[in-house]
Enzyme design. Structure first.
Site, mmCIF file in Angstrom:
data_model
loop_
_atom_site.group_PDB
_atom_site.id
_atom_site.type_symbol
_atom_site.label_atom_id
_atom_site.label_comp_id
_atom_site.label_asym_id
_atom_site.label_seq_id
_atom_site.Cartn_x
_atom_site.Cartn_y
_atom_site.Cartn_z
ATOM 1 N N ALA A 103 0.715 -1.295 -0.049
ATOM 2 C CA ALA A 103 0.022 -0.154 0.136
ATOM 3 C C ALA A 103 0.924 1.321 0.021
ATOM 4 C CB ALA A 103 -0.848 0.174 1.104
ATOM 5 N N LYS A 142 -6.367 3.187 -3.619
ATOM 6 C CA LYS A 142 -6.363 3.327 -2.092
ATOM 7 C C LYS A 142 -6.860 4.893 -1.667
ATOM 8 C CE LYS A 142 -3.608 3.567 1.874
ATOM 9 N NZ LYS A 142 -2.223 3.487 2.562
ATOM 10 N N VAL A 155 27.151 -9.417 -4.914
ATOM 11 C CA VAL A 155 28.134 -8.650 -4.658
ATOM 12 C C VAL A 155 28.945 -9.358 -3.553
ATOM 13 C CG1 VAL A 155 29.277 -6.467 -3.324
ATOM 14 C CG2 VAL A 155 27.441 -6.428 -5.349
ATOM 15 N N GLU A 184 1.186 3.431 8.336
ATOM 16 C CA GLU A 184 0.701 4.428 7.306
ATOM 17 C C GLU A 184 1.011 4.241 5.998
ATOM 18 O OE1 GLU A 184 -1.631 6.763 7.367
ATOM 19 O OE2 GLU A 184 -2.258 6.860 9.615
#
Length: 500
Positions: free
Chosen positions: A54, A82, A191, A347
């Site tokens: 998200a 969203k 690497v 969030e």
């Protein structure tokens, strides 16, 4: 004497961080003529952490600036729209009802003299209408299952701001294709050796191939493959304030008749919270929890119990380093993405932090050997961004009134580790949270509007007498909601807005 131009950049690590960085720097540095060779080295042996699915709304501007086609992006990444987040169960139930509120991406303006928050508070209906319901068109659209666009909305625009739910693995592949088409070099390999003199990388070795560059960018994730050898004692943990340091993820197909929702759901459980993210073809689920309170087996069992799927799907377990490095730019190496830091995905800020990191790097990266003042500025800004974000995430926890588990009892005390927030919360007991309360912060996405949704969604209301006549305030809100009614008549169901 003129500074030496930047001629070469080597990025180690693919995924969202590596390919977003490559795509942006290539466009920024080589937009009108080839000036800087950019090469990305990624390993087939090391998988991508593909569960952060998200975004916040500002990611649209990144994709648009890269010249991408929105419909193609969404098709390639199985993406949906969203419009915000539904928070459930973050406070104790009231009268048998589960606590919930939306955190949308916008706040409307109300007619009249008062600001919207004061109008809502003065209307005398705070116990009948949540703040997000009063203030946001996005909240209305989410409640009705409508997407953020009308049939005439152009690409990257809607009637409200929006982000995406997308398949992170597919997005990495899509950005890789676009970056290679734009001229970014691509090397597949691991690497295996780093040469450095003090805090400066002189060369990397990948399967006997030697890489030298003016700048090296570490997008190797939590391993911090490039940055760690350059400086010791370079980590600052946030786990005192944010103890959720583990996650278990589970992807499941939709049940028949289920359509993807235009919002993320974050449901609080006993020792953390559950995410639900709806893509076009499946739902991504995960339990973010405190690994000091639950074992991996216990967390997976609780997630499956919540989802009602005791056996279906393979769970992926993640260990998260919560915090950030003290110095993101050391010598000729810069850490971007998980290499620089991580704050739990409450969030959906993972891609946003990559976006900010590479944009800031581009403006500070003025030559092959930038002055230390440029590096100091970059490190100061990045630390400020992470600290502001930490404070905003703590806000979600510390306002809870849940006492049912030790986890939530501790959550109430998390504000003790963010003294600035403690001062602000005391202030916001006596006045409306407004722009000037947060002015001068480093946050570029969470403003006073976002703080109000969480504060008032968690019942942290200022104790004020009415600032206006209650009847007039209710009439102003009614006028605003009539506008909401007009727009919702034009909006289509979310599933019908998705590109075919």
């Amino acid at each position: 004497m003129n500074p030496t131009p930047l001629r070469s950049i080597t990025i180690v690590g693919g995924g969202s961080a590596g390919w977003m960085t490559a795509l942006y720097l290539n466009r920024y540095l080589n937009h009108d003529a080839p000036r800087c060779d950019i090469t990305l080295v990624e390993s087939e042996d090391i998988g991508i952490i593909g569960v952060g699915e998200a975004t916040v709304h500002s990611i649209r501007f990144f994709f648009a600036a890269m010249g991408l086609d929105e419909a193609e992006l969404m098709r390639e990444c199985c993406a949906t729209y969203k419009t915000g987040i539904l928070f459930r169960n973050w406070m104790a139930p009231k009268e048998g009802s589960t606590h919930q509120y939306f955190h949308p991406f916008e706040e409307q303006r109300v007619p009249g003299v008062l600001d919207l928050a004061s109008t809502w508070l003065s209307g005398g209906q705070t116990d009948q209408m949540r703040y997000d319901q009063a203030a946001s068109l996005g909240s209305r659209l989410m409640q009705q299952g409508l997407g953020p666009k009308t049939p005439t909305s152009p690409p990257w625009q809607g009637v409200v701001p929006y982000g995406y739910h997308l398949d992170a693995v597919l997005m990495g592949r899509y950005l890789r294709k676009k970056a290679i088409e734009a001229g970014v070099g691509h090397v597949v390999g691991t690497v295996d050796r780093i040469e450095h003199e003090g805090e400066r990388i002189t060369a990397l070795y990948c399967q006997q191939q030697r890489f030298q560059s003016d700048l090296f960018i570490d997008c190797s994730g939590f391993r911090r493959l490039l940055l760690s050898p350059l400086r010791q004692d370079n980590w600052q943990s946030f786990e005192d304030a944010l103890p959720c340091n583990r996650a278990v993820a589970l992807q499941l197909p939709y049940q028949p008749g289920v359509s993807p929702r235009p919002y993320t759901t974050a449901t609080a459980l006993e020792n953390g919270w559950i995410w639900e993210i709806d893509l076009q073809n499946r739902r991504g689920n995960g339990y973010v929890y405190d690994g000091n309170r639950l074992t991996e087996a216990e967390a997976e069992a609780r997630l499956r119990e919540f989802l009602g799927e005791p056996e279906q799907g393979k769970a992926v377990h993640l260990k998260m380093n919560i915090g950030c490095v003290k110095s993101f730019w050391v010598g000729n190496c810069v850490a971007i993405g998980l290499s620089g830091g991580f704050i739990e995905p409450l969030e959906s800020t993972g891609l946003h932090l990559i976006n900010l990191s590479v944009r800031l790097l581009a403006t500070h990266l003025n030559c092959a050997e930038p002055d230390q003042s440029s590096k100091d500025s970059y490190n100061r800004l990045m630390n400020g961004i992470y600290d502001d974000l930490k404070r905003f995430i703590v806000l979600h926890y510390c306002l809870t009134d849940r006492q049912d588990t030790p986890f939530w009892q501790q959550a109430q005390r998390s504000v003790d580790h963010t003294p600035v927030l403690a001062q602000q919360l005391e202030l916001w007991r006596h006045k409306v949270c407004e722009f000037m309360d947060l002015a001068g912060s480093f946050s570029t996405v969470f403003t006073d509007e976002n703080y109000r949704y969480v504060l008032y969604g968690m019942d942290h209301l200022p104790q004020l007498p009415p600032q206006g006549a209650p009847a007039a305030c209710r009439a102003a809100l009614d006028q605003l909601h009539q506008r909401f009614d007009q727009v919702t008549l034009q909006a289509l169901p979310h599933a019908e807005q998705l590109p075919n």
